[in-house]
Design a protein around this motif. Structure first.
Motif, mmCIF file in Angstrom:
data_model
loop_
_atom_site.group_PDB
_atom_site.id
_atom_site.type_symbol
_atom_site.label_atom_id
_atom_site.label_comp_id
_atom_site.label_asym_id
_atom_site.label_seq_id
_atom_site.Cartn_x
_atom_site.Cartn_y
_atom_site.Cartn_z
ATOM 1 N N ASP A 50 22.822 0.321 -18.057
ATOM 2 C CA ASP A 50 23.184 0.593 -16.657
ATOM 3 C C ASP A 50 24.587 1.187 -16.672
ATOM 4 O O ASP A 50 25.564 0.564 -16.256
ATOM 5 C CB ASP A 50 23.153 -0.719 -15.856
ATOM 6 N N PRO A 51 24.721 2.422 -17.164
ATOM 7 C CA PRO A 51 26.019 2.930 -17.605
ATOM 8 C C PRO A 51 26.962 3.438 -16.514
ATOM 9 O O PRO A 51 28.134 3.676 -16.795
ATOM 10 C CB PRO A 51 25.624 4.083 -18.530
ATOM 11 N N ILE A 52 26.484 3.633 -15.303
ATOM 12 C CA ILE A 52 27.348 4.232 -14.280
ATOM 13 C C ILE A 52 28.205 3.149 -13.622
ATOM 14 O O ILE A 52 27.699 2.197 -13.039
ATOM 15 C CB ILE A 52 26.518 4.974 -13.217
ATOM 16 N N ILE A 53 29.516 3.306 -13.720
ATOM 17 C CA ILE A 53 30.472 2.351 -13.161
ATOM 18 C C ILE A 53 30.835 2.786 -11.743
ATOM 19 O O ILE A 53 31.295 3.908 -11.537
ATOM 20 C CB ILE A 53 31.754 2.289 -14.018
ATOM 21 N N ASN A 54 30.630 1.892 -10.769
ATOM 22 C CA ASN A 54 31.038 2.262 -9.412
ATOM 23 C C ASN A 54 32.129 1.365 -8.853
ATOM 24 O O ASN A 54 32.657 1.639 -7.773
ATOM 25 C CB ASN A 54 29.833 2.312 -8.462
ATOM 26 N N THR A 55 32.506 0.292 -9.590
ATOM 27 C CA THR A 55 33.617 -0.539 -9.127
ATOM 28 C C THR A 55 34.458 -1.029 -10.305
ATOM 29 O O THR A 55 33.950 -1.275 -11.390
ATOM 30 C CB THR A 55 33.124 -1.783 -8.346
ATOM 31 N N ILE A 56 35.752 -1.159 -10.047
ATOM 32 C CA ILE A 56 36.688 -1.775 -10.979
ATOM 33 C C ILE A 56 37.443 -2.842 -10.192
ATOM 34 O O ILE A 56 37.874 -2.592 -9.061
ATOM 35 C CB ILE A 56 37.685 -0.761 -11.567
ATOM 36 N N TYR A 57 37.610 -4.006 -10.801
ATOM 37 C CA TYR A 57 38.243 -5.114 -10.079
ATOM 38 C C TYR A 57 39.234 -5.814 -10.998
ATOM 39 O O TYR A 57 38.900 -6.236 -12.103
ATOM 40 C CB TYR A 57 37.179 -6.112 -9.621
ATOM 41 N N PHE A 58 40.479 -5.951 -10.520
ATOM 42 C CA PHE A 58 41.505 -6.691 -11.232
ATOM 43 C C PHE A 58 41.673 -8.042 -10.550
ATOM 44 O O PHE A 58 42.142 -8.122 -9.415
ATOM 45 C CB PHE A 58 42.836 -5.931 -11.209
#
Length: 376
Positions: A50-58
């Protein structure tokens, strides 16, 4: 779609209610940053299904203790090694007193477009009781600064069920925050986790917990006030305006894959779970020496069923029959049998080809989820 989570395990001070993996030893921030970069790049194939990244969270800890240059380099590495063709959300959790205009401008220039601000209360005494390091004015300044620099997707965290938090004080907190130009509120009931200062004080009889009826009134005030202010409850503890849900957290609740980077961070690829060791120095040393720094388990069909119903039932989207059927007829039969009493009591409804909790159901969500949990 998948998400990437960075656990930043540092705080200047430790809140009396917190049991998250975090440390006040800030000397390790730079070595930790190097280790995070190494784990991120070394696991670039983890999400290949599931390679598509749609969020990044710190998250953390207190991610706003990182410099904006460090945050920017982590984001740049995600963009270099992962497919970010549909990246829509980059969130940074922050303490209000960390959010100067300069810091916020630099976050925005690095692509951060959402903030999750740890407010917890707008009463100075309650903040001190919880050992929060910010003051009431810092809350309003942080929101104002964020809007001024152009980050207008703002979430704040609140805690209720806290000792000495009267109904009037709780109502005042809610009334003050809904006047702010924010789009999201996460509100959680205090839990006395073992190992925390609050738990030790409770064990010694030094704290008087809020009773169950008072806690229920806190929750009812929360839901009623936010609904009247135009916030939709889309998950038991989460409310948003103008459909500005947390895309990252919603992906967890909807069963998407995610990569967790950092000590204590969890990862899920649809078939297995991994969790990193909860020790900063051991994590750093393991990455530096190319040693194992995580545990892993392959999920059974029962595990996948339980994960799905536990998370999805907490949301407004509920449990979908089509997804439930993927686990087999026996799980469908079990679920429908267990949930029927709550349909009869109007705590659950069957709608949109699935089961959703009503407002009454959300109040007793722990019990409902416990009943549909499958354990052989």
């Amino acid at each position: 779609m998948s998400g990437i989570y960075f656990h930043i395990p540092f705080c200047k001070t430790r809140c009396f209610y917190c049991d998250f993996h975090t440390s006040t030893n800030l000397v390790l921030i730079e070595p930790m940053f190097i280790a995070l970069m190494k784990e991120l790049t070394s696991r670039k194939d983890y999400l290949k299904h599931d390679p598509i990244i749609n969020t990044i969270y710190f998250g953390g800890g207190t991610p706003s203790l990182l410099t904006t240059d460090q945050i920017g380099k982590l984001i740049s590495s995600v963009k270099e090694y992962y497919n970010v063709s549909d990246l829509v959300e980059i969130t940074v959790e922050a303490n209000p007193d960390d959010l100067s205009k300069e810091y916020l401008r630099e976050l925005k220039s690095n692509g951060v477009n959402r903030l999750s601000i740890g407010v917890q209360s707008t009463d100075g005494t309650i903040l001190k009781d919880m050992n929060r390091r910010h003051g009431v004015k810092d809350v309003f300044n942080a929101v104002s600064n964020s809007i001024e620099v152009g980050i207008d997707n703002i979430s704040i965290d609140l805690i209720y069920g806290v000792p000495n938090l009267t109904l009037s004080l709780w109502k005042e907190t809610i009334d003050s925050v809904i006047k702010l130009p924010i789009s999201h509120i996460s509100a959680y009931h205090l839990t006395y986790h073992e190992g925390t200062v609050f738990h030790r004080r409770l064990s010694k009889g030094q704290l008087k917990p809020v009773d169950e009826n008072e806690s229920l009134k806190h929750y009812e005030i929360l839901v009623d006030s936010l609904n009247k202010a135009g916030f939709e409850q889309y998950e038991i503890s989460n409310f948003c305006k103008n459909d500005r849900i947390s895309n990252h957290n919603s992906s967890y609740w909807n069963g998407a894959s995610y990569l967790g980077v950092g000590p204590s961070a969890h990862s899920f690829d649809g078939h297995s779970r991994r969790w990193n060791i909860s020790n900063n120095k051991k994590y750093i040393d393991a990455l530096n020496e190319n040693e194992r720094y995580f545990e892993e388990e392959i999920l059974s069909n029962e595990d996948k069923y339980n994960d799905y119903v536990i998370t999805s039932f907490r949301t407004k989207w509920g449990v979908k029959r089509q997804i439930l059927e993927q686990f087999g007829a026996s799980f469908v039969d079990f679920f429908t049998t267990q949930v029927q009493p709550f349909i009869d009591s109007n705590e659950v409804v069957y709608i949109h080809d699935g089961w959703e909790m009503t407002s009454q159901g959300f109040i007793r969500s722990d019990l409902i989820i416990e009943k549909v949990f499958h354990c052989e």
